[in-house]
Design an enzyme around this catalytic site. Sequence first.
Site, PDB file in Angstrom:
ATOM      1  N   ARG A  36      -9.729   1.436  -0.117  1.00 58.63           N
ATOM      2  CA  ARG A  36      -9.344   1.212   1.277  1.00 58.63           C
ATOM      3  C   ARG A  36     -10.532   0.768   2.126  1.00 58.63           C
ATOM      4  NH1 ARG A  36      -4.987   6.154   2.278  1.00 58.63           N
ATOM      5  NH2 ARG A  36      -3.190   5.003   1.504  1.00 58.63           N
ATOM      6  N   LYS A 202      13.863  10.330  -5.865  1.00 60.61           N
ATOM      7  CA  LYS A 202      15.092  10.594  -5.119  1.00 60.61           C
ATOM      8  C   LYS A 202      15.732   9.356  -4.494  1.00 60.61           C
ATOM      9  CE  LYS A 202      13.719  15.299  -3.869  1.00 60.61           C
ATOM     10  NZ  LYS A 202      13.438  16.225  -2.746  1.00 60.61           N
ATOM     11  N   GLY A 353       1.525   3.399  -3.032  1.00 60.63           N
ATOM     12  CA  GLY A 353       1.889   4.627  -3.734  1.00 60.63           C
ATOM     13  C   GLY A 353       1.547   4.625  -5.214  1.00 60.63           C
ATOM     14  N   GLY A 376       3.883   4.675   2.758  1.00 59.85           N
ATOM     15  CA  GLY A 376       4.943   4.998   3.715  1.00 59.85           C
ATOM     16  C   GLY A 376       5.284   3.837   4.623  1.00 59.85           C
TER      17      GLY A 376
END
Length: 396
Positions: A36, A202, A353, A376
């Site tokens: 990053r 999920k 992610g 996110g």
Amino acid sequence: MAKKIVTDLDVAGKKVLVRADFNVPMKDEKITNDDRIIQALPTIKYLIKEGAKVILFSHLGRVKEEADKEGKSLKPVADRLTELLAKEVAFVPETRGEKLENAIDALGNGDVLMFENTRFEDIDGKKESKNDPELGKYWASLGDVFVNDAFGTAHRAHASNVGIASNIESAAGFLMEKEIRFIGESVDNPDRPFVAILGGAKVSDKIGVIENLLEKADKVIIGGGMAFTFFKAQGKEIGTSLLEADKVDLAKDLLERAAGKIILPIDTKVNKEFSNEGDIKAVPADQIPADYMGLDIGPETVKLYERELEGAKTVVWNGPMGVFEMTNFAKGTIGVCEAIANLNDATTIIGGGDSAAAAMQLGFAEKFSHISTGGGASLEYLEGKELPGLAAISNK
């Protein structure tokens, strides 16, 4: 894009506030992955070259009380930037006050300063993460213009992004612009065929993404734990595999609406327990034994997904195909990663992610068109949601 970018600003001799994403992993106050920081370098180097007075800041982890400050200082990031830029990055261990203001006033053209973790302001009433208007106004007062280069926090309205941008002229940095260009344009105006690959545990985490991509993609490939909720919707036996029982009807509805666009695994690797060791085997997707759980897509599914990806011109991937942390259940993710990486003449994007971590660990990072720095934020962008940190940037 309609937003200003850093090259649209007059920065020579100006105090330029730069919100970067330096939320890097650390152990014993040492940085374990500086990706990053490296991603932020083009914007910082441009500002130095243009003679700006560069004021860097970022959050690092979550800070709710005084004890949480331990190991959360940005000083190691300032030290690493000093090495990468071959130029001193002055560090001020404050988030406000006279010491910080004096240090900023003393900057010369091309100088770089970093101030302390913005989340230290959350100890007294979550002022940073709740976008306290006075804090945003104060930070804005420290500079002449604002550059937001932290895509990873663009899905949140914080004092350090929306708060500052509400008070002074602002623009996107090169990293933010790149994220918007690749993710936004590839989803809204893709070269076709456009294939989306979605994994993770999920269905509930990806409902909005699936619904949005069903309208825009030619195929939506499903893997990971959420596949079992879709299997259940088809009336298949899933053993002790992960199931969101309250999402079975939704999965059934999505399959009906998809009209064949959703592609599910045809076999799965199973084990009797959630472990990297045991009675591990691959079975057809409709023959999972009652006392076994599925933990990865199987080898036949990897071959199927390779075939489904042939000829794709745009591919967006978000989420692993199995329990990637366990070596015996990482092969599905590895296989999909290799298949995407080896596509010719395709725009290939990873939405941050675990998928991004997999590509980097496998040495495939250079083979992808773009790997997002914001898990996110990229997920919400793929849903078609407006990102507050992006919306607050000044329009051209």
